[in-house]
Design a protein around this motif. Structure first.
Motif, PDB file in Angstrom:
ATOM      1  N   LYS A 271       2.620  -6.035   0.706  1.00 40.37           N
ATOM      2  CA  LYS A 271       0.765  -5.821   0.646  1.00 40.37           C
ATOM      3  C   LYS A 271       1.585  -4.828   1.601  1.00 40.37           C
ATOM      4  CE  LYS A 271      -3.870  -7.021   1.562  1.00 40.37           C
ATOM      5  NZ  LYS A 271      -3.858  -5.194   1.889  1.00 40.37           N
ATOM      6  N   ALA A 272       1.902  -4.325   2.552  1.00 40.19           N
ATOM      7  CA  ALA A 272       1.817  -3.150   3.097  1.00 40.19           C
ATOM      8  C   ALA A 272       2.985  -1.972   2.090  1.00 40.19           C
ATOM      9  CB  ALA A 272       2.562  -3.340   4.831  1.00 40.19           C
ATOM     10  N   GLN A 273       3.366  -2.439   1.694  1.00 47.85           N
ATOM     11  CA  GLN A 273       4.417  -1.269   0.730  1.00 47.85           C
ATOM     12  C   GLN A 273       3.500  -0.960  -0.258  1.00 47.85           C
ATOM     13  OE1 GLN A 273       6.665   0.483   1.754  1.00 47.85           O
ATOM     14  NE2 GLN A 273       7.314   1.308  -0.314  1.00 47.85           N
ATOM     15  N   LEU A 274       3.119  -1.611  -0.941  1.00 47.98           N
ATOM     16  CA  LEU A 274       1.874  -1.577  -1.846  1.00 47.98           C
ATOM     17  C   LEU A 274       0.505  -0.517  -1.512  1.00 47.98           C
ATOM     18  CD1 LEU A 274       1.889  -4.683  -3.197  1.00 47.98           C
ATOM     19  CD2 LEU A 274       2.470  -2.918  -4.657  1.00 47.98           C
ATOM     20  N   ASP A 275       0.386  -0.856  -0.361  1.00 47.61           N
ATOM     21  CA  ASP A 275      -0.759  -0.086   0.570  1.00 47.61           C
ATOM     22  C   ASP A 275      -0.295   1.324   0.494  1.00 47.61           C
ATOM     23  OD1 ASP A 275      -2.264  -2.114   0.082  1.00 47.61           O
ATOM     24  OD2 ASP A 275      -2.411  -2.950   2.734  1.00 47.61           O
ATOM     25  N   VAL A 276       1.061   1.551   1.181  1.00 48.03           N
ATOM     26  CA  VAL A 276       1.409   3.106   1.447  1.00 48.03           C
ATOM     27  C   VAL A 276       1.543   3.502  -0.294  1.00 48.03           C
ATOM     28  CG1 VAL A 276       3.783   3.840   2.066  1.00 48.03           C
ATOM     29  CG2 VAL A 276       2.836   2.404   3.623  1.00 48.03           C
ATOM     30  N   LEU A 277       1.963   3.026  -0.518  1.00 48.03           N
ATOM     31  CA  LEU A 277       2.459   3.592  -2.561  1.00 48.03           C
ATOM     32  C   LEU A 277       0.811   4.046  -3.084  1.00 48.03           C
ATOM     33  CD1 LEU A 277       5.211   1.515  -4.000  1.00 48.03           C
ATOM     34  CD2 LEU A 277       5.351   2.902  -2.601  1.00 48.03           C
ATOM     35  N   ASN A 278      -0.321   3.086  -2.989  1.00 52.00           N
ATOM     36  CA  ASN A 278      -1.570   3.588  -3.511  1.00 52.00           C
ATOM     37  C   ASN A 278      -1.670   4.250  -2.635  1.00 52.00           C
ATOM     38  OD1 ASN A 278      -1.187   1.765  -5.321  1.00 52.00           O
ATOM     39  ND2 ASN A 278      -1.884  -0.459  -4.318  1.00 52.00           N
ATOM     40  N   GLU A 279      -1.653   4.577  -1.431  1.00 52.87           N
ATOM     41  CA  GLU A 279      -2.710   5.597  -0.878  1.00 52.87           C
ATOM     42  C   GLU A 279      -1.397   7.213  -0.797  1.00 52.87           C
ATOM     43  OE1 GLU A 279      -4.917   7.606   2.102  1.00 52.87           O
ATOM     44  OE2 GLU A 279      -5.170   5.660   1.175  1.00 52.87           O
ATOM     45  N   LEU A 280      -0.170   7.390  -1.143  1.00 52.18           N
ATOM     46  CA  LEU A 280       0.739   8.143  -1.515  1.00 52.18           C
ATOM     47  C   LEU A 280      -0.249   8.688  -3.137  1.00 52.18           C
ATOM     48  CD1 LEU A 280       3.729   7.697  -0.085  1.00 52.18           C
ATOM     49  CD2 LEU A 280       2.639   8.868   0.823  1.00 52.18           C
ATOM     50  N   LYS A 281      -0.295   7.801  -3.305  1.00 51.05           N
ATOM     51  CA  LYS A 281      -0.940   8.282  -5.143  1.00 51.05           C
ATOM     52  C   LYS A 281      -2.163   8.962  -5.066  1.00 51.05           C
ATOM     53  CE  LYS A 281      -1.093   6.498  -9.881  1.00 51.05           C
ATOM     54  NZ  LYS A 281      -1.233   5.497 -10.630  1.00 51.05           N
ATOM     55  N   LYS A 282      -2.609   8.299  -4.037  1.00 50.32           N
ATOM     56  CA  LYS A 282      -4.527   8.919  -3.868  1.00 50.32           C
ATOM     57  C   LYS A 282      -4.489  10.449  -3.130  1.00 50.32           C
ATOM     58  CE  LYS A 282      -7.254   5.688  -2.173  1.00 50.32           C
ATOM     59  NZ  LYS A 282      -8.519   5.123  -1.501  1.00 50.32           N
ATOM     60  N   GLU A 283      -3.360  10.303  -2.676  1.00 54.88           N
ATOM     61  CA  GLU A 283      -3.541  12.119  -1.645  1.00 54.88           C
ATOM     62  C   GLU A 283      -2.346  12.997  -2.205  1.00 54.88           C
ATOM     63  OE1 GLU A 283      -2.166  11.179   1.785  1.00 54.88           O
ATOM     64  OE2 GLU A 283      -4.044   9.750   2.895  1.00 54.88           O
ATOM     65  N   ASN A 284      -1.849  12.322  -4.099  1.00 55.36           N
ATOM     66  CA  ASN A 284      -1.173  13.242  -4.176  1.00 55.36           C
ATOM     67  C   ASN A 284      -0.066  13.641  -3.825  1.00 55.36           C
ATOM     68  OD1 ASN A 284      -3.064  13.073  -7.362  1.00 55.36           O
ATOM     69  ND2 ASN A 284      -3.647  15.217  -5.570  1.00 55.36           N
ATOM     70  N   GLN A 285       0.898  12.685  -3.057  1.00 55.01           N
ATOM     71  CA  GLN A 285       1.706  12.606  -2.610  1.00 55.01           C
ATOM     72  C   GLN A 285       2.919  11.677  -3.111  1.00 55.01           C
ATOM     73  OE1 GLN A 285       1.064  13.393   2.176  1.00 55.01           O
ATOM     74  NE2 GLN A 285      -0.672  14.076   2.213  1.00 55.01           N
ATOM     75  N   LEU A 286       2.560  11.228  -3.402  1.00 51.14           N
ATOM     76  CA  LEU A 286       3.548  10.215  -4.055  1.00 51.14           C
ATOM     77  C   LEU A 286       5.119  10.250  -5.064  1.00 51.14           C
ATOM     78  CD1 LEU A 286       4.467   6.994  -4.799  1.00 51.14           C
ATOM     79  CD2 LEU A 286       3.386   6.993  -6.908  1.00 51.14           C
ATOM     80  N   ASP A 287       4.977  11.543  -5.203  1.00 47.54           N
ATOM     81  CA  ASP A 287       6.361  12.525  -6.257  1.00 47.54           C
ATOM     82  C   ASP A 287       6.929  12.311  -5.092  1.00 47.54           C
ATOM     83  OD1 ASP A 287       5.476  11.772  -8.701  1.00 47.54           O
ATOM     84  OD2 ASP A 287       4.520  13.505  -9.006  1.00 47.54           O
ATOM     85  N   ASP A 288       6.652  13.627  -4.370  1.00 45.35           N
ATOM     86  CA  ASP A 288       7.275  14.157  -2.785  1.00 45.35           C
ATOM     87  C   ASP A 288       8.049  12.564  -2.078  1.00 45.35           C
ATOM     88  OD1 ASP A 288       7.044  16.947  -3.618  1.00 45.35           O
ATOM     89  OD2 ASP A 288       4.954  16.998  -2.179  1.00 45.35           O
TER      90      ASP A 288
END
Length: 448
Positions: A271-288
């Motif tokens: 869950k913690a890792q999913l939260d991190v990935l979702n937050e990064l996606k929301k902030e458009n930082q996931l690709d980086d």
């Protein structure tokens, strides 16, 4: 037990543990597997009479009927080899197991290809998984179900190029671990220390996150739970009557409590890792973020074949299978090197020659170090990390050593299983471990 002068070269970043292959790509035609004039399965040597009664026959080999504990199974098998020869038939639970001690016979079986995958029946985990409503692990699956989960898992973590991509992540853990060892100089409980290291490494692989295990003076909670569960599972294997299948016995209740704790830890980290990935996606930082390091969790989530339940199953299997076995394999390898100083020096020189002052241990470096690979294999020959050896169901009638072994009979391969290095008494649990604490002393080679 104190191991003196176990010198670890400062450029040894990690050990590449090589597990025995359960099969190869060599194809053996089904019609060629059975020869005329072979002896029948009933003629395979082994204990007779009441020893062939399902479950009860297994219990007769151990206390209170004999002086043997479950951990003494390798000694029982050694005695059987001396009495019956290189092929021995023995009732284990409800199944017959054929133990093969000859390497040429073993090669015959290991080179038979898989058509489908039959799972070894594990009563306690199966009952617990169903009763508690847990995701089924890979070890409990077979056939199409197993293949559908195994294939994406293999693509994401077992191919050489993929494994190499996770090297930098594991190296971060390993470098920090080596720094801690240098400061300590003496490790009072090598097994616990290595278990914490493997726990941290598996967590880094699965969650791209550190748990803080390697700096702890106490065993990691999940490693402790897994060890306890394996102990309970082992006790369940020789019970003549599997009462836990019908009632919630004390053993079952304890196993369920430990298994649920493992599940809670895994799900919390997921869950913690999913939260991190979702937050990064929301902030458009996931690709980086994904460009910086490989992300095992994201690779699974991005696969249309995977569900959250399947991902949980894969991660739980990684923790259950990876912590004890890897830690104990490393422990015995380091112990063997400590007891054989000349081999340790030869390995050190190989590492110095190949790696030199390189800051990173790459797959290319590993490919140039055959003696390192030989040391790991020889250590596992002396002390195989899994008590029962690699097991395999036969998928068609096969002739081995002149005996016909029917389809779906389990074969266990005990090529060589002496009681490890004489100075360290082993406990042959699910994953072979030392009987007492092992202390390792580290010396800086530049100051010797």
């Amino acid at each position: 037990m104190r191991i003196m002068s176990a010198r670890i070269g400062r450029h040894v970043r990690r050990l590449a543990i090589n597990y025995p292959k359960l099969y190869s790509s060599t194809v053996v035609k089904e019609t060629e597997a059975v020869a005329d004039g072979a002896k029948s399965f009933s003629e395979i040597p082994g204990p007779k009479g009441m020893y062939n009664i399902p479950y009860f026959g297994t219990a007769l080999h151990f206390k209170p009927f004999t002086n043997y504990e479950l951990n003494d199974l390798p000694e029982i098998l050694t005695n059987m080899r001396e009495q019956y020869g290189d092929i021995v038939k023995m009732r284990i639970g409800r199944d017959y197991v054929v133990y093969i001690f000859d390497p040429d016979y073993t090669k015959t079986v290991l080179q038979l290809p898989y058509k489908e995958f039959f799972a070894y029946q594990l009563d306690l985990p199966e009952v617990l998984t169903k009763r508690a409503g847990l995701p089924k692990s890979l070890t409990l699956m077979e056939g199409k179900e197993w293949k559908e989960l195994r294939k994406p898992a293999q693509e994401k973590m077992l191919r050489p190029a993929v494994v190499a991509s996770y090297g930098p992540l594991i190296e971060q853990v390993t470098d920090d671990f080596i720094d801690i060892l240098k400061r300590k100089k003496t490790i009072d409980d090598l097994q616990m220390t290595l278990s914490n290291y493997t726990t941290e490494s598996v967590a880094m692989l699965c969650f791209n996150r550190r748990l803080g295990s390697i700096a702890s003076e106490e065993p990691a909670e999940i490693a402790k739970c897994i060890s306890e569960f394996f102990t309970l599972f082992q006790k369940s294997r020789i019970m003549p009557f599997k009462t836990f299948k019908y009632f919630k016995t004390p053993l079952y209740k304890q196993a369920e409590m430990v298994r649920l704790r493992i599940q809670n830890i895994v799900e919390k980290e997921l869950k913690a890792q999913l939260d991190v990935l979702n937050e990064l996606k929301k902030e458009n930082q996931l690709d980086d973020y994904l460009q910086k390091d490989p992300n095992f969790m994201y690779s699974l989530l991005a696969d249309s074949r995977m569900t959250l339940g399947k991902i949980t199953s894969i991660v739980t299997t990684l923790f259950n299978a990876g912590i004890d076995s890897t830690a104990n394999s490393m422990l015995f390898a380091l112990s063997d090197l400590a007891f054989h100083q000349e081999k340790q020096q030869k390995l050190y020189q190989e590492i110095r020659t190949v790696v030199g002052d390189g800051k990173h241990l790459t797959k290319d470096y590993l490919a140039q170090m055959p003696f390192l690979k030989a040391c790991i294999k020889e250590s596992q020959r002396l002390t195989f990390p899994v008590m029962i050896g690699p097991a395999r169901y036969m998928e068609w009638d096969t002739v081995v050593g002149g005996f016909t072994i029917p389809r779906k009979i389990i074969q266990n391969f005990e090529i060589s299983m002496p009681p490890a290095v004489s100075e360290i008494k082993t406990v042959h649990r699910t994953f072979t471990s030392p009987a007492q604490k092992v202390t390792l002393q580290i010396h800086d080679r530049n100051r010797i």
